[in-house]
Enzyme design. Sequence first.
Site, PDB file in Angstrom:
ATOM      1  N   TRP A  80       0.989  -1.345   0.072  1.00 17.42           N
ATOM      2  CA  TRP A  80      -0.003  -0.134  -0.303  1.00 17.42           C
ATOM      3  C   TRP A  80       0.835   1.191  -0.045  1.00 17.42           C
ATOM      4  CZ3 TRP A  80      -5.588   0.146   0.883  1.00 17.42           C
ATOM      5  CH2 TRP A  80      -6.202   1.298   1.097  1.00 17.42           C
ATOM      6  N   GLU A 100       7.664  -1.381   1.561  1.00 20.36           N
ATOM      7  CA  GLU A 100       7.460  -1.263   3.203  1.00 20.36           C
ATOM      8  C   GLU A 100       8.513  -2.210   3.818  1.00 20.36           C
ATOM      9  OE1 GLU A 100       2.921  -1.066   4.166  1.00 20.36           O
ATOM     10  OE2 GLU A 100       3.036  -1.699   2.155  1.00 20.36           O
ATOM     11  N   ASP A 149       9.486   3.037   1.832  1.00 22.89           N
ATOM     12  CA  ASP A 149       8.338   3.650   2.231  1.00 22.89           C
ATOM     13  C   ASP A 149       8.182   3.288   3.815  1.00 22.89           C
ATOM     14  OD1 ASP A 149       6.053   4.693   2.865  1.00 22.89           O
ATOM     15  OD2 ASP A 149       4.661   3.647   1.261  1.00 22.89           O
ATOM     16  N   GLN A 187       4.722   4.101   8.013  1.00 21.56           N
ATOM     17  CA  GLN A 187       4.171   3.809   9.358  1.00 21.56           C
ATOM     18  C   GLN A 187       5.408   3.206  10.061  1.00 21.56           C
ATOM     19  OE1 GLN A 187       0.734   0.872   9.373  1.00 21.56           O
ATOM     20  NE2 GLN A 187      -0.218   1.926   7.717  1.00 21.56           N
ATOM     21  N   LYS A 225       2.986   9.561   7.485  1.00 19.63           N
ATOM     22  CA  LYS A 225       2.220   9.575   8.633  1.00 19.63           C
ATOM     23  C   LYS A 225       2.632   9.938   9.825  1.00 19.63           C
ATOM     24  CE  LYS A 225      -0.245   5.527   6.751  1.00 19.63           C
ATOM     25  NZ  LYS A 225      -1.774   5.807   7.007  1.00 19.63           N
ATOM     26  N   ARG A 247      -4.379  -5.213  13.117  1.00 17.56           N
ATOM     27  CA  ARG A 247      -3.149  -4.171  13.186  1.00 17.56           C
ATOM     28  C   ARG A 247      -3.469  -3.583  14.509  1.00 17.56           C
ATOM     29  NH1 ARG A 247      -2.213  -0.604   8.258  1.00 17.56           N
ATOM     30  NH2 ARG A 247      -4.580  -0.085   8.522  1.00 17.56           N
TER      31      ARG A 247
HETATM   32  C1  PLP Z   1       2.932   2.327   3.816  1.00 15.86           C
HETATM   33  C2  PLP Z   1       2.127   3.459   3.445  1.00 15.86           C
HETATM   34  N1  PLP Z   1       2.520   4.199   2.231  1.00 15.86           N
HETATM   35  C3  PLP Z   1       1.680   5.081   1.785  1.00 15.86           C
HETATM   36  C4  PLP Z   1       0.698   5.574   2.369  1.00 15.86           C
HETATM   37  C5  PLP Z   1      -0.375   6.429   1.857  1.00 15.86           C
HETATM   38  O1  PLP Z   1      -0.284   7.622   2.658  1.00 15.86           O
HETATM   39  P1  PLP Z   1      -1.618   8.674   2.358  1.00 15.86           P
HETATM   40  O2  PLP Z   1      -2.640   8.228   2.809  1.00 15.86           O
HETATM   41  O3  PLP Z   1      -1.083   9.912   3.500  1.00 15.86           O
HETATM   42  O4  PLP Z   1      -1.318   9.277   1.096  1.00 15.86           O
HETATM   43  C6  PLP Z   1       0.128   4.760   3.476  1.00 15.86           C
HETATM   44  C7  PLP Z   1      -1.466   4.724   4.131  1.00 15.86           C
HETATM   45  O5  PLP Z   1      -1.880   4.018   4.730  1.00 15.86           O
HETATM   46  C8  PLP Z   1       0.804   3.434   3.876  1.00 15.86           C
HETATM   47  O6  PLP Z   1       0.430   2.708   4.842  1.00 15.86           O
END
Ligand code: PLP
Length: 416
Positions: free
Chosen positions: A121, A190, A223, A226, A252, A387
């Site tokens: 994501w 991630e 990324d 989180q 975030k 989660r």
């Molecule tokens: C790992 C990760 N990257 C990017 C995003 C996207 O971030 P945003 O919702 O602030 O655009 C999320 C959102 O849940 C995320 O969990």
Amino acid sequence: MLKYGGSFVPFVPVRAEGSFVYDADGRRVLDFTSGQMSAILGHCHPEVVATVRDAAGRLDHLFSSMLSEPVVDLAEALAALVPALPRVMLLSTGGEANEAAIKIAKLVTGGWEIVGFAQSWHGMTGGAASATYKAGRRGYGPAAVGSFAIPAPNAFRPRFAGVSWQEELDDAFALVDRQSTGNLAAFIAEPVLSSGGIIELPQGYLQALQRKCAERGMLLILDEAQTGLGRTGTMFACERDGVVPDILVLSKTLGAGLPLSAVMTSEAISDVCDERGFLFYTTHVNDPLPAAVGLKVLEIVQRDRLAARAAAVGARLKTGLRALQAEFAWIGDVRGRGLLLGLEFVDEAGGRGRSAAELSDAVTDRALDLGLSANIVRAGASGGVMRIAPPLTVRDEEIDLGLELLGDAMRTVAGA
Ligand SMILES: Cc1ncc(COP(=O)(O)O)c(C=O)c1O
């Protein structure tokens, strides 16, 4: 209201403080998702509130080509944490920052093919959504040309028994090489796939992934939306693996609930961006108000040693979750690092035979009734992964309260 992701939660907060949100009747709910996995300092942290008040009254928003002190100070503070990535741009959301990172990778490598995990994501905007495979691919027309996915390793539900993650990675990249037209630009990952169901990349995986990228002239984008800012027990999750990516993306947790994201990269990559006229000119790029907040967040995370706190209190939480796993056969797995934990439900054995999805939904609903907010993600073959990511400022007694409420919810569901 237009629905944008399923139904709304039947709880209407009017106020939030620390680890709790409150409704108009004063009913309190313990927030075990840190809002949308962001409020690492809890809600309405007094120092953040003071920073917002001051910034809103002094230096709020500027012409996008003007730099200001909070912006440069935050860039310097981030660069001090990752000296190999001293070039920083500040944006608002995670999707937007990933968008910028992907564009940088395309401009610098001259390629346009982007590889991600099949459970990823990265956001809802074009490029980020094209690299998001967890959800949302159908119904919106073509994704970006050259979008490829490989499976993330899953120790609890391995795709093929007896196949190591290294073999799986080799096989996946052999397929990527087959499909590529020779224009690979980046892999975006991630370090712990959160929406994918708290799938932790095993030790050594990120290094191996970085080698795969280097062999192909691709950039590695991490990324840490989180996982950044202490959540997993280190300031950044990639520190555990001794990996510095080509581009590190924070969002975030950097604003601890306010919209702030950062793209960090090396001098060499930023020089090529300059030569080629990198364009990512947005209304809120390098805005001073959110930057002042980010600077304060970073100061508090470091001053209060919240990464170490996440490791310690996360261990307490994990021990409690393992005790619940021992009590309920339909908790299949407890995993994750620091204060980013996952609890995977499995189908109920025997006569009742409720599905993991039914069980996880029932537990979540009951937990909310009892005063605990948790979140279920459906991931691949799994019926539900809860989660659990409380603020890093959570107190020991709040962890114990959360475990008690979760246990009570499970006992009610077990007996229902
Ligand atoms: C790992 C990760 N990257 C990017 C995003 C996207 O971030 P945003 O919702 O602030 O655009 C999320 C959102 O849940 C995320 O969990």
